[in-house]
Write an enzyme that holds these catalytic residues in place. Structure first.
Site, PDB file in Angstrom:
ATOM      1  N   HIS A 122       0.759  -1.291   0.160  1.00  0.00           N
ATOM      2  CA  HIS A 122       0.085  -0.042  -0.145  1.00  0.00           C
ATOM      3  C   HIS A 122       0.692   1.357   0.013  1.00  0.00           C
ATOM      4  O   HIS A 122       0.384   2.481   0.015  1.00  0.00           O
ATOM      5  CB  HIS A 122      -0.736   0.096   1.145  1.00  0.00           C
ATOM      6  CG  HIS A 122      -2.102  -1.117   1.207  1.00  0.00           C
ATOM      7  ND1 HIS A 122      -1.878  -2.297   1.418  1.00  0.00           N
ATOM      8  CD2 HIS A 122      -3.371  -0.985   0.661  1.00  0.00           C
ATOM      9  CE1 HIS A 122      -2.929  -2.992   1.029  1.00  0.00           C
ATOM     10  NE2 HIS A 122      -3.954  -2.066   0.746  1.00  0.00           N
TER      11      HIS A 122
ATOM     12  N   HIS B  37      -2.965  -5.506  -6.181  1.00  0.00           N
ATOM     13  CA  HIS B  37      -3.209  -6.978  -5.311  1.00  0.00           C
ATOM     14  C   HIS B  37      -4.508  -7.342  -5.333  1.00  0.00           C
ATOM     15  O   HIS B  37      -5.504  -6.307  -5.631  1.00  0.00           O
ATOM     16  CB  HIS B  37      -2.522  -6.616  -3.893  1.00  0.00           C
ATOM     17  CG  HIS B  37      -3.197  -5.594  -3.200  1.00  0.00           C
ATOM     18  ND1 HIS B  37      -2.719  -4.408  -3.340  1.00  0.00           N
ATOM     19  CD2 HIS B  37      -4.152  -5.273  -2.412  1.00  0.00           C
ATOM     20  CE1 HIS B  37      -3.523  -3.371  -2.410  1.00  0.00           C
ATOM     21  NE2 HIS B  37      -4.252  -4.177  -1.883  1.00  0.00           N
TER      22      HIS B  37
ATOM     23  N   CYS C  41     -14.373  -4.976   3.991  1.00  0.00           N
ATOM     24  CA  CYS C  41     -13.365  -5.264   2.870  1.00  0.00           C
ATOM     25  C   CYS C  41     -12.178  -5.856   3.248  1.00  0.00           C
ATOM     26  O   CYS C  41     -12.085  -5.909   4.568  1.00  0.00           O
ATOM     27  CB  CYS C  41     -13.227  -3.545   2.298  1.00  0.00           C
ATOM     28  SG  CYS C  41     -14.134  -2.448   1.660  1.00  0.00           S
TER      29      CYS C  41
ATOM     30  N   HIS D 175      -8.375  -8.431   2.298  1.00  0.00           N
ATOM     31  CA  HIS D 175      -7.526  -9.167   1.113  1.00  0.00           C
ATOM     32  C   HIS D 175      -7.821 -10.672   1.556  1.00  0.00           C
ATOM     33  O   HIS D 175      -7.593 -11.187   2.835  1.00  0.00           O
ATOM     34  CB  HIS D 175      -6.418  -8.772   1.466  1.00  0.00           C
ATOM     35  CG  HIS D 175      -6.123  -7.030   1.350  1.00  0.00           C
ATOM     36  ND1 HIS D 175      -6.155  -6.417   2.503  1.00  0.00           N
ATOM     37  CD2 HIS D 175      -5.876  -6.319   0.306  1.00  0.00           C
ATOM     38  CE1 HIS D 175      -6.078  -5.079   2.234  1.00  0.00           C
ATOM     39  NE2 HIS D 175      -6.174  -4.932   0.836  1.00  0.00           N
TER      40      HIS D 175
ATOM     41  N   GLU E  14     -15.061  -9.630  11.407  1.00  0.00           N
ATOM     42  CA  GLU E  14     -15.371  -8.146  11.929  1.00  0.00           C
ATOM     43  C   GLU E  14     -16.780  -7.798  12.607  1.00  0.00           C
ATOM     44  O   GLU E  14     -16.863  -7.048  13.650  1.00  0.00           O
ATOM     45  CB  GLU E  14     -15.287  -7.317  10.509  1.00  0.00           C
ATOM     46  CG  GLU E  14     -13.728  -7.364  10.295  1.00  0.00           C
ATOM     47  CD  GLU E  14     -13.642  -6.265   9.038  1.00  0.00           C
ATOM     48  OE1 GLU E  14     -14.851  -5.576   8.860  1.00  0.00           O
ATOM     49  OE2 GLU E  14     -12.705  -6.030   8.474  1.00  0.00           O
TER      50      GLU E  14
ATOM     51  N   TYR F 258      -9.237  -0.542  -9.411  1.00  0.00           N
ATOM     52  CA  TYR F 258      -9.000   0.783  -9.129  1.00  0.00           C
ATOM     53  C   TYR F 258      -7.500   1.221  -8.686  1.00  0.00           C
ATOM     54  O   TYR F 258      -6.718   0.191  -8.090  1.00  0.00           O
ATOM     55  CB  TYR F 258      -9.996   1.184  -8.107  1.00  0.00           C
ATOM     56  CG  TYR F 258     -10.340   0.534  -7.037  1.00  0.00           C
ATOM     57  CD1 TYR F 258      -9.464   0.844  -5.820  1.00  0.00           C
ATOM     58  CD2 TYR F 258     -11.436  -0.366  -6.997  1.00  0.00           C
ATOM     59  CE1 TYR F 258      -9.578   0.195  -4.716  1.00  0.00           C
ATOM     60  CE2 TYR F 258     -11.559  -1.065  -5.797  1.00  0.00           C
ATOM     61  CZ  TYR F 258     -10.662  -0.685  -4.720  1.00  0.00           C
ATOM     62  OH  TYR F 258     -10.784  -1.437  -3.509  1.00  0.00           O
TER      63      TYR F 258
ATOM     64  N   GLU G 253      -4.265   2.549  -2.550  1.00  0.00           N
ATOM     65  CA  GLU G 253      -5.161   1.303  -2.898  1.00  0.00           C
ATOM     66  C   GLU G 253      -5.073   1.015  -4.668  1.00  0.00           C
ATOM     67  O   GLU G 253      -5.736   1.575  -5.308  1.00  0.00           O
ATOM     68  CB  GLU G 253      -6.794   1.669  -2.555  1.00  0.00           C
ATOM     69  CG  GLU G 253      -6.842   1.546  -1.053  1.00  0.00           C
ATOM     70  CD  GLU G 253      -6.644   0.189  -0.287  1.00  0.00           C
ATOM     71  OE1 GLU G 253      -6.112  -0.754  -0.780  1.00  0.00           O
ATOM     72  OE2 GLU G 253      -6.889   0.079   0.861  1.00  0.00           O
TER      73      GLU G 253
ATOM     74  N   GLU H 134      -6.049  -2.059  -6.377  1.00  0.00           N
ATOM     75  CA  GLU H 134      -6.750  -3.212  -5.939  1.00  0.00           C
ATOM     76  C   GLU H 134      -7.298  -3.885  -7.209  1.00  0.00           C
ATOM     77  O   GLU H 134      -7.821  -3.050  -7.951  1.00  0.00           O
ATOM     78  CB  GLU H 134      -7.389  -3.262  -5.019  1.00  0.00           C
ATOM     79  CG  GLU H 134      -6.873  -2.660  -3.502  1.00  0.00           C
ATOM     80  CD  GLU H 134      -7.707  -2.914  -2.387  1.00  0.00           C
ATOM     81  OE1 GLU H 134      -7.107  -3.134  -1.206  1.00  0.00           O
ATOM     82  OE2 GLU H 134      -8.844  -2.485  -2.659  1.00  0.00           O
TER      83      GLU H 134
ATOM     84  N   TRP I 218     -12.428   4.300  -1.724  1.00  0.00           N
ATOM     85  CA  TRP I 218     -12.760   3.399  -2.662  1.00  0.00           C
ATOM     86  C   TRP I 218     -14.267   2.906  -2.672  1.00  0.00           C
ATOM     87  O   TRP I 218     -14.912   2.651  -3.384  1.00  0.00           O
ATOM     88  CB  TRP I 218     -12.113   2.054  -2.445  1.00  0.00           C
ATOM     89  CG  TRP I 218     -12.380   1.369  -1.005  1.00  0.00           C
ATOM     90  CD1 TRP I 218     -13.249   0.763  -0.643  1.00  0.00           C
ATOM     91  CD2 TRP I 218     -11.774   1.646   0.218  1.00  0.00           C
ATOM     92  NE1 TRP I 218     -13.352   0.367   0.495  1.00  0.00           N
ATOM     93  CE2 TRP I 218     -12.489   0.856   1.129  1.00  0.00           C
ATOM     94  CE3 TRP I 218     -10.304   2.211   0.357  1.00  0.00           C
ATOM     95  CZ2 TRP I 218     -11.772   0.852   2.415  1.00  0.00           C
ATOM     96  CZ3 TRP I 218      -9.877   2.456   1.826  1.00  0.00           C
ATOM     97  CH2 TRP I 218     -10.638   1.685   2.731  1.00  0.00           C
TER      98      TRP I 218
END
Length: 204
Positions: free
Chosen positions: A48, A55, A90, A92, A110, A126, A137, A139, A182
Site C-alpha cells: 500500500h 493486489h 473489505c 484481502h 469483523e 482501481y 489502494e 486493487e 474506494w
C-alpha cells in the site's frame, strides 16, 4: 476451494515496516496482473506504500430484508483510513484463499455474523490514493452482495460504528462526514447486483 487460509510468515528484518495488525506478524497479500492472475506476494503495508502494487482484494455489501445497506465506520485504531465510513466489509484474501471464502471469513470476524445468500458480483480494478495517510489502494477487487439477518457483534478493534441505510439515507450520511476513498468506485460497480438482491427496495 482451500480448506484453510495460508498465512505468510517471512523472516524478521529490522527494515521491515510495522505489522498492520500490531502483532509483529507480517501479513502477505496476493499480487496480480491486470487480468487478475496471481504473480506473487507482498507484505501488506508495503503493497500500500505509494505508488502501490496491484493486489487482490474483496468488498462485501450486505442488506437487511428491508433493502437497507449495512455500513461500517472503520475503527479509529486502524492503520489505513481510520474513522471513515465504508461498505459492509473489505479486505484481502490470504495467498491461496478463494475470494468468496475470504469475504465470508472476514465478515464473520469483523461483524460476528454469517452472510445469507451471498453471491459474486463481478470485479473492479482501481487506483485510489488516500490523502490522509499517503497510502495507495491499487486493487483488483472481487465484489460480493448478500443478506444479513442475525444480530451484529462488531469487533471494536475493527469497527467503531455500524448503520443500516437506504439509498436516500446514504446520500445524507455522505454529506455528514468522510467515506473511504474506494467506496464510490465499488458501489457503482456493484449496483446492478444490488438491485437484483434487494428487488429495488431501499431505493437502490
Amino acid at each position: 476451494m482451500p480448506t484453510s487460509p495460508v498465512t505468510g510468515r517471512p523472516g524478521s528484518s529490522a527494515a521491515a515496516p510495522p505489522s498492520p495488525n500490531g502483532t509483529g506478524e507480517q501479513i502477505l497479500l496476493e499480487l496480480v496482473d491486470e487480468d487478475g492472475t496471481t504473480i506473487g506476494t507482498a507484505e501488506k503495508l508495503s503493497a500500500h506504500m505509494a505508488p502501490g502494487r496491484l493486489h487482490r482484494a474483496f468488498s462485501v455489501f450486505l442488506f437487511d430484508d428491508a433493502g437497507r445497506l449495512l455500513l461500517q465506520r472503520r475503527a479509529l485504531g486502524k492503520y489505513h483510513s481510520p474513522g471513515v465510513w465504508s461498505n459492509t466489509c473489505c479486505g484481502h484474501p490470504y495467498p491461496g484463499e478463494q475470494p468468496f471464502v475470504a469475504a465470508a471469513r472476514r465478515t464473520a470476524e469483523e461483524l460476528g455474523v454469517s452472510p445469507v445468500l451471498m453471491r459474486e458480483a463481478g470485479t473492479v480494478r482501481y487506483n485510489h490514493p488516500d490523502p490522509a495517510s499517503g497510502l495507495v489502494e491499487q486493487e483488483y477487487n472481487h465484489l460480493f452482495v448478500g443478506v444479513v439477518r442475525d444480530a451484529l457483534h462488531p469487533d471494536p478493534d475493527e469497527i467503531g460504528e455500524t448503520a443500516f441505510v437506504t439509498a436516500a439515507e446514504l446520500a445524507a450520511k455522505r454529506e455528514e462526514g468522510p467515506f473511504s476513498a474506494w467506496f464510490q468506485t465499488v458501489l457503482d460497480s456493484v449496483l446492478p447486483a444490488v438491485r437484483e438482491v434487494t428487488g429495488g427496495s431501499g431505493g437502490w
